[in-house]
Design a protein around this motif. Structure first.
Motif, PDB file in Angstrom:
ATOM      1  N   PHE A  49      63.202  62.324  39.285  1.00  0.00           N
ATOM      2  CA  PHE A  49      64.123  62.281  38.143  1.00  0.00           C
ATOM      3  C   PHE A  49      64.483  63.696  37.700  1.00  0.00           C
ATOM      4  O   PHE A  49      65.655  63.998  37.415  1.00  0.00           O
ATOM      5  CB  PHE A  49      63.475  61.509  36.986  1.00  0.00           C
ATOM      6  CG  PHE A  49      64.380  61.298  35.810  1.00  0.00           C
ATOM      7  CD1 PHE A  49      65.190  60.175  35.736  1.00  0.00           C
ATOM      8  CD2 PHE A  49      64.435  62.219  34.775  1.00  0.00           C
ATOM      9  CE1 PHE A  49      66.041  59.985  34.654  1.00  0.00           C
ATOM     10  CE2 PHE A  49      65.267  62.038  33.698  1.00  0.00           C
ATOM     11  CZ  PHE A  49      66.073  60.910  33.630  1.00  0.00           C
ATOM     12  N   THR A  50      63.490  64.578  37.650  1.00  0.00           N
ATOM     13  CA  THR A  50      63.743  65.966  37.248  1.00  0.00           C
ATOM     14  C   THR A  50      64.642  66.672  38.251  1.00  0.00           C
ATOM     15  O   THR A  50      65.593  67.382  37.875  1.00  0.00           O
ATOM     16  CB  THR A  50      62.416  66.721  37.108  1.00  0.00           C
ATOM     17  OG1 THR A  50      61.574  66.038  36.166  1.00  0.00           O
ATOM     18  CG2 THR A  50      62.647  68.145  36.624  1.00  0.00           C
ATOM     19  N   GLN A  53      68.273  65.496  37.876  1.00  0.00           N
ATOM     20  CA  GLN A  53      68.967  66.068  36.731  1.00  0.00           C
ATOM     21  C   GLN A  53      69.303  67.544  36.974  1.00  0.00           C
ATOM     22  O   GLN A  53      70.358  68.025  36.543  1.00  0.00           O
ATOM     23  CB  GLN A  53      68.113  65.930  35.471  1.00  0.00           C
ATOM     24  CG  GLN A  53      67.785  64.503  35.084  1.00  0.00           C
ATOM     25  CD  GLN A  53      69.030  63.651  34.925  1.00  0.00           C
ATOM     26  OE1 GLN A  53      70.042  64.083  34.399  1.00  0.00           O
ATOM     27  NE2 GLN A  53      68.956  62.417  35.391  1.00  0.00           N
ATOM     28  N   ARG A  56      72.314  67.541  39.153  1.00  0.00           N
ATOM     29  CA  ARG A  56      73.494  67.097  38.405  1.00  0.00           C
ATOM     30  C   ARG A  56      74.113  68.223  37.591  1.00  0.00           C
ATOM     31  O   ARG A  56      75.334  68.295  37.454  1.00  0.00           O
ATOM     32  CB  ARG A  56      73.114  65.947  37.464  1.00  0.00           C
ATOM     33  CG  ARG A  56      72.953  64.598  38.142  1.00  0.00           C
ATOM     34  CD  ARG A  56      72.638  63.539  37.123  1.00  0.00           C
ATOM     35  NE  ARG A  56      73.689  63.457  36.113  1.00  0.00           N
ATOM     36  CZ  ARG A  56      73.556  62.825  34.941  1.00  0.00           C
ATOM     37  NH1 ARG A  56      72.405  62.246  34.641  1.00  0.00           N
ATOM     38  NH2 ARG A  56      74.558  62.771  34.095  1.00  0.00           N
ATOM     39  N   ILE A  57      73.273  69.096  37.065  1.00  0.00           N
ATOM     40  CA  ILE A  57      73.806  70.197  36.271  1.00  0.00           C
ATOM     41  C   ILE A  57      74.214  71.377  37.140  1.00  0.00           C
ATOM     42  O   ILE A  57      75.115  72.143  36.799  1.00  0.00           O
ATOM     43  CB  ILE A  57      72.788  70.638  35.203  1.00  0.00           C
ATOM     44  CG1 ILE A  57      73.483  71.507  34.148  1.00  0.00           C
ATOM     45  CG2 ILE A  57      71.628  71.387  35.812  1.00  0.00           C
ATOM     46  CD1 ILE A  57      72.598  71.838  32.976  1.00  0.00           C
ATOM     47  N   PHE A 196      77.520  66.519  29.703  1.00  0.00           N
ATOM     48  CA  PHE A 196      76.334  66.359  30.537  1.00  0.00           C
ATOM     49  C   PHE A 196      75.084  66.221  29.682  1.00  0.00           C
ATOM     50  O   PHE A 196      74.251  65.342  29.908  1.00  0.00           O
ATOM     51  CB  PHE A 196      76.177  67.541  31.484  1.00  0.00           C
ATOM     52  CG  PHE A 196      74.819  67.610  32.125  1.00  0.00           C
ATOM     53  CD1 PHE A 196      74.518  66.816  33.214  1.00  0.00           C
ATOM     54  CD2 PHE A 196      73.835  68.444  31.607  1.00  0.00           C
ATOM     55  CE1 PHE A 196      73.264  66.858  33.788  1.00  0.00           C
ATOM     56  CE2 PHE A 196      72.584  68.489  32.179  1.00  0.00           C
ATOM     57  CZ  PHE A 196      72.300  67.692  33.274  1.00  0.00           C
ATOM     58  N   PHE A 200      72.613  63.210  29.504  1.00  0.00           N
ATOM     59  CA  PHE A 200      71.252  63.522  29.954  1.00  0.00           C
ATOM     60  C   PHE A 200      70.209  63.003  28.974  1.00  0.00           C
ATOM     61  O   PHE A 200      69.225  62.365  29.366  1.00  0.00           O
ATOM     62  CB  PHE A 200      71.121  65.033  30.118  1.00  0.00           C
ATOM     63  CG  PHE A 200      69.719  65.500  30.413  1.00  0.00           C
ATOM     64  CD1 PHE A 200      69.170  65.348  31.664  1.00  0.00           C
ATOM     65  CD2 PHE A 200      68.961  66.088  29.417  1.00  0.00           C
ATOM     66  CE1 PHE A 200      67.887  65.775  31.927  1.00  0.00           C
ATOM     67  CE2 PHE A 200      67.673  66.513  29.669  1.00  0.00           C
ATOM     68  CZ  PHE A 200      67.146  66.365  30.930  1.00  0.00           C
ATOM     69  N   THR A 203      69.610  58.880  28.539  1.00  0.00           N
ATOM     70  CA  THR A 203      69.315  58.096  29.729  1.00  0.00           C
ATOM     71  C   THR A 203      68.712  56.755  29.348  1.00  0.00           C
ATOM     72  O   THR A 203      67.970  56.641  28.371  1.00  0.00           O
ATOM     73  CB  THR A 203      68.342  58.849  30.656  1.00  0.00           C
ATOM     74  OG1 THR A 203      68.009  58.019  31.746  1.00  0.00           O
ATOM     75  CG2 THR A 203      67.064  59.232  29.915  1.00  0.00           C
ATOM     76  N   PRO A 210      63.850  62.567  28.547  1.00  0.00           N
ATOM     77  CA  PRO A 210      64.239  63.852  29.119  1.00  0.00           C
ATOM     78  C   PRO A 210      64.492  64.885  28.029  1.00  0.00           C
ATOM     79  O   PRO A 210      64.891  64.552  26.909  1.00  0.00           O
ATOM     80  CB  PRO A 210      65.530  63.516  29.868  1.00  0.00           C
ATOM     81  CG  PRO A 210      66.131  62.404  29.061  1.00  0.00           C
ATOM     82  CD  PRO A 210      64.988  61.630  28.463  1.00  0.00           C
ATOM     83  N   ILE A 212      65.471  69.445  27.569  1.00  0.00           N
ATOM     84  CA  ILE A 212      65.720  70.758  28.152  1.00  0.00           C
ATOM     85  C   ILE A 212      65.180  71.796  27.183  1.00  0.00           C
ATOM     86  O   ILE A 212      65.441  71.734  25.976  1.00  0.00           O
ATOM     87  CB  ILE A 212      67.218  70.992  28.404  1.00  0.00           C
ATOM     88  CG1 ILE A 212      67.752  69.977  29.421  1.00  0.00           C
ATOM     89  CG2 ILE A 212      67.466  72.406  28.918  1.00  0.00           C
ATOM     90  CD1 ILE A 212      69.244  70.085  29.664  1.00  0.00           C
ATOM     91  N   MET A 298      64.076  71.968  32.890  1.00  0.00           N
ATOM     92  CA  MET A 298      64.237  70.517  32.762  1.00  0.00           C
ATOM     93  C   MET A 298      62.850  69.885  32.657  1.00  0.00           C
ATOM     94  O   MET A 298      62.004  70.082  33.534  1.00  0.00           O
ATOM     95  CB  MET A 298      64.970  69.952  33.982  1.00  0.00           C
ATOM     96  CG  MET A 298      66.367  70.494  34.177  1.00  0.00           C
ATOM     97  SD  MET A 298      67.515  69.747  33.026  1.00  0.00           S
ATOM     98  CE  MET A 298      69.030  70.585  33.500  1.00  0.00           C
ATOM     99  N   THR A 300      60.765  66.283  32.044  1.00  0.00           N
ATOM    100  CA  THR A 300      60.779  64.822  32.006  1.00  0.00           C
ATOM    101  C   THR A 300      59.435  64.342  31.491  1.00  0.00           C
ATOM    102  O   THR A 300      58.398  64.677  32.063  1.00  0.00           O
ATOM    103  CB  THR A 300      61.038  64.234  33.406  1.00  0.00           C
ATOM    104  OG1 THR A 300      62.302  64.695  33.881  1.00  0.00           O
ATOM    105  CG2 THR A 300      61.046  62.718  33.352  1.00  0.00           C
TER     106      THR A 300
END
Length: 352
Positions: A49-50, A53, A56-57, A196, A200, A203, A210, A212, A298, A300
């Motif tokens: 998952f981390t 993400q 994705r960024i 985003f 994010f 979710t 999640p 940051i 990131m 999680t």
């Protein structure tokens, strides 16, 4: 009572008791095996998952950076920066810059001419009048970012700007343009990360939280907006309690371990590191990955108990099958003992 049970009943009862005695350690071993699988799946799930993400960024940023470098290193851009007032070069630059602007995700570009300090900017919301918006000054502290960048050895920088009032996050891509070591200026674009970040932190994965954070652990994205440190660029001593990840942890040992994991992630951005800690008093699994382009981490947070790591719907049929199997085994034993042992004994008793 003993006559009613007889040898057949007692043997069946003995087998049933033996099955139940064997079933207890079997259930314990099965539970430990399922828990071990859950632990393994939880680590793999949090890590994947981390990583997802992070990709994705990174995907839109990588695309924008590549396009910004093409725009900055274009011969048309370089010729104009070397001779800002030449009408022909100026015309060619703005014509080409407009085509690049349409290709950028935010439909935005900017350019700074080193010789004059003129700052040009164009977007959908601002008219393209082909005149500088303002002129950078070496005496203005707000313009120190340009002098630091142009005199550095860096070919580009990504400046993360989190607007506290608008609650928006933007990444400004600044590409340095040089000619045989002589600085000509910079050019680039801006990328809005607000959508985003909104997707994010919202979710729908059950049992997943999640977030940051920056290197100091200040929250840059979190489901509870009141805990986001929009002034994280300032001294962390000014942050309110609850705006740093460390304040969620149970004790100083866990905070020290979190700091160590963050340092390891920063030193090795290609890997994701795990940490088991108590957040708000509850045991959680933390997965930490570092995005060097943004200087973000990131994180999680996984709740092993509520996360749907293993489909439990198959456990009930499995349990029912085990019960049916035990009943069949018991019936088979009773039938076999009747045919091979009890019936001959009964005939022997009658003949005697």
């Amino acid at each position: 009572m003993g006559v009613r049970w007889g040898l057949r009943g007692k043997s069946a009862l003995a087998l049933l008791t033996a099955c139940l005695v064997a079933l207890v350690p079997a259930l314990l071993i099965g539970w430990l095996a399922v828990d071990a699988v859950r632990q393994q799946f939880s680590q793999a799930y949090a890590e994947n998952f981390t990583l997802l993400q992070m990709q994705r960024i990174l995907a839109p940023i990588s695309r924008e950076l590549a396009l910004a470098e093409r725009f900055a290193q274009s011969s048309v851009t370089r010729d104009w920066l070397a001779d800002e007032q030449d009408p022909a070069k100026r015309q060619r630059f703005f014509n080409e810059a407009e085509s690049y602007r349409q290709g950028f995700a935010a439909h935005t570009y900017f350019a700074v001419v080193n010789a004059s300090g003129d700052y040009y900017f164009s977007s959908d919301d601002e008219p393209t009048d082909r005149q500088p918006r303002y002129r950078l000054s070496a005496d203005d502290p707000d313009d120190n970012w340009y002098s630091h960048l142009i005199t550095s050895d860096q070919s580009y920088t990504l400046n993360v700007n989190i607007d506290r009032e608008l609650k928006e996050a933007k990444v400004w891509i600044n590409v340095v343009i040089r000619d045989d070591g002589r600085p000509l200026g910079i050019a680039g674009t801006g990328l809005d990360l607000s959508r985003f970040l909104d997707a994010f932190i919202r979710t729908r994965a059950h049992g997943i939280t999640p977030m940051i954070v920056n290197r100091q652990g200040a929250l840059l994205a979190y489901p509870d907006a009141s805990r986001i440190a929009f002034n994280a660029q300032a001294d962390n001593g000014d942050l309110a309690r609850g705006q740093q990840l460390a304040t969620f942890l149970g004790d100083e040992d866990e905070r020290a371990e979190l700091n160590e994991v963050i340092q390891r992630a920063v030193a090795d951005p290609d890997d994701v590191y795990m940490l088991t800690a108590h957040l708000d008093g509850q045991p959680r699994l933390l997965s930490v990955g570092y995005v060097p382009q943004l200087d973000w981490l990131m994180v999680t947070v996984l709740d092993r108990q509520s996360a749907q790591l293993i489909a439990t719907h198959w456990l009930w049929p499995l349990s029912l099958g085990a019960v049916v199997l035990m009943m069949l085994l018991l019936a088979g034993f009773i039938y076999t003992s009747e045919r091979l042992i009890l019936a001959p004994l009964r005939r022997l008793k009658q003949s005697a």
